[in-house]
Enzyme design. Structure first.
Site, PDB file in Angstrom:
ATOM      1  N   ASN A   9      20.176  61.294  38.008  1.00 35.72           N
ATOM      2  CA  ASN A   9      19.672  60.158  37.239  1.00 35.72           C
ATOM      3  C   ASN A   9      20.241  58.880  37.852  1.00 35.72           C
ATOM      4  OD1 ASN A   9      18.817  58.306  35.328  1.00 35.72           O
ATOM      5  ND2 ASN A   9      20.329  58.920  33.801  1.00 35.72           N
ATOM      6  N   TRP A  10      19.385  58.152  38.569  1.00 31.10           N
ATOM      7  CA  TRP A  10      19.863  56.948  39.252  1.00 31.10           C
ATOM      8  C   TRP A  10      20.144  55.795  38.308  1.00 31.10           C
ATOM      9  CZ3 TRP A  10      16.318  56.310  44.203  1.00 31.10           C
ATOM     10  CH2 TRP A  10      16.630  57.334  45.102  1.00 31.10           C
ATOM     11  N   LYS A  11      19.666  55.877  37.088  1.00 28.76           N
ATOM     12  CA  LYS A  11      19.807  54.777  36.123  1.00 28.76           C
ATOM     13  C   LYS A  11      19.247  53.486  36.751  1.00 28.76           C
ATOM     14  CE  LYS A  11      23.629  57.191  33.988  1.00 28.76           C
ATOM     15  NZ  LYS A  11      24.899  57.107  33.241  1.00 28.76           N
ATOM     16  N   HIS A  97      18.233  59.780  26.463  1.00 27.79           N
ATOM     17  CA  HIS A  97      19.524  59.625  27.130  1.00 27.79           C
ATOM     18  C   HIS A  97      20.470  58.839  26.223  1.00 27.79           C
ATOM     19  CE1 HIS A  97      22.551  58.294  30.048  1.00 27.79           C
ATOM     20  NE2 HIS A  97      22.152  59.315  30.800  1.00 27.79           N
ATOM     21  N   GLU A  99      22.388  56.459  26.675  1.00 31.63           N
ATOM     22  CA  GLU A  99      22.317  54.999  26.819  1.00 31.63           C
ATOM     23  C   GLU A  99      21.103  54.431  26.101  1.00 31.63           C
ATOM     24  OE1 GLU A  99      24.502  55.530  31.116  1.00 31.63           O
ATOM     25  OE2 GLU A  99      22.394  54.953  31.054  1.00 31.63           O
ATOM     26  N   GLU A 167      24.979  65.913  26.762  1.00 31.16           N
ATOM     27  CA  GLU A 167      25.851  64.835  27.248  1.00 31.16           C
ATOM     28  C   GLU A 167      27.010  64.636  26.270  1.00 31.16           C
ATOM     29  OE1 GLU A 167      23.487  61.288  29.040  1.00 31.16           O
ATOM     30  OE2 GLU A 167      22.546  61.789  27.141  1.00 31.16           O
ATOM     31  N   GLY A 173      33.400  58.382  31.269  1.00 32.34           N
ATOM     32  CA  GLY A 173      34.063  57.100  31.465  1.00 32.34           C
ATOM     33  C   GLY A 173      35.152  56.791  30.459  1.00 32.34           C
ATOM     34  N   SER A 213      29.639  63.881  33.366  1.00 37.11           N
ATOM     35  CA  SER A 213      30.362  63.536  34.605  1.00 37.11           C
ATOM     36  C   SER A 213      30.500  64.718  35.554  1.00 37.11           C
ATOM     37  CB  SER A 213      31.746  62.954  34.284  1.00 37.11           C
ATOM     38  OG  SER A 213      31.629  61.764  33.542  1.00 37.11           O
ATOM     39  N   GLY A 234      24.815  61.526  37.001  1.00 32.89           N
ATOM     40  CA  GLY A 234      24.674  60.090  37.182  1.00 32.89           C
ATOM     41  C   GLY A 234      25.284  59.606  38.481  1.00 32.89           C
ATOM     42  N   GLY A 235      26.507  59.098  38.423  1.00 32.47           N
ATOM     43  CA  GLY A 235      27.146  58.460  39.573  1.00 32.47           C
ATOM     44  C   GLY A 235      27.191  59.308  40.824  1.00 32.47           C
TER      45      GLY A 235
END
Length: 253
Positions: A9-11, A97, A99, A167, A173, A213, A234-235
């Site tokens: 997921n590049w966001k 998601h 977010e 999630e 984070g 993560s 994600g990252g």
């Protein structure tokens, strides 16, 4: 045995040239090492979907959107309909998601409408659920997750390939880590719910991804768990090498 799904997921990241470079690199890697035990999905920003759809023709790379409108069409400035995604040859789309739930205040009822929009256009949803730190510390994790499942999937037929992504928001984070066993326990809970509300066969065939993560350092231990079928990443999916390393680990599972 089901294939592991490694969904990136590049966001809201990358420019179009950077996206093109990523597509080219990952396609070369897939061509040089065809995938047999895993599937690569890249969920990219909407402006890059036409480019992504062209690149997916060169390999078995799969393309996903990051969100979809609850409406079919009309005066909804800035929204992306399921039909628009379908016209870009999108295979999958993220719904709910963490977010989107937090920053855009998306309810389970709204997400339910989005799921139906995707199914009408034969796009496989990646339906996200998860609890935050406060909910977990208050012992509300199970209640929160089961409510998100019950309300978000109300009346919805998941047997056509719906993916569930768990999630643990509290582990993203925050410096707090979810162990592989903790993740497995929740995935087992989700699969049990699917079995009880649909059927054991549907529960068995449904992919449940972990979205807390996941990275090259922990993916092997996570996907070794019996109810973890891959990751929504994600990252660690923003760089070709780290993303491909996770794909290779999944291939060796």
């Amino acid at each position: 045995m089901k294939k592991s799904i490694i969904a990136g997921n590049w966001k809201m990241n990358k420019t179009l040239p950077q996206a093109e470079d990523f597509f080219n690199q990952i396609n070369r890697k897939i061509k040089n090492a065809p995938l047999r035990q895993s599937s690569c999905i890249l969920c990219v920003p909407s402006p890059y979907l036409p480019s992504a759809s062209q690149h997916k023709l060169k390999s078995n790379l799969l393309i996903g959107g990051q969100d979809v409108s609850a409406h079919t069409d009309g005066a909804y400035t800035g929204e992306t309909s399921a039909q628009m995604l379908q016209s870009c040859s999108v295979d999958y789309c993220i719904v709910g998601h963490s977010e989107r739930r937090e920053y855009h205040h998306e309810s389970n009822a709204l997400l339910n409408k989005k799921l139906f929009q995707l199914q009408e256009c034969d796009i496989t949803p990646i339906y996200c659920i998860g609890e935050n730190l406060e909910q977990r510390e208050k012992g509300l994790m199970e209640k929160v997750l089961l409510t998100q499942l019950a309300e978000g999937l109300k009346g919805f037929d998941i047997s056509r390939g719906t993916i569930i992504a768990y999630e643990p928001i509290w582990a993203i984070g925050t410096g707090k880590a979810a162990t592989a066993q903790m993740a497995q326990d929740v995935h087992q809970l989700i699969r049990r719910w699917i079995s009880e509300n649909y059927s054991p066969a549907i529960a068995e065939q449904t992919h449940i991804l972990y979205g807390g993560s996941m990275k090259p350092a922990n993916i092997a231990e996570l996907i070794a768990q019996p109810d973890i079928d891959g990751g929504l990443i994600g990252g660690a999916a923003l760089e070709v090498e780290s993303y491909w390393e996770m794909v290779k680990i999944a291939e060796e599972k």
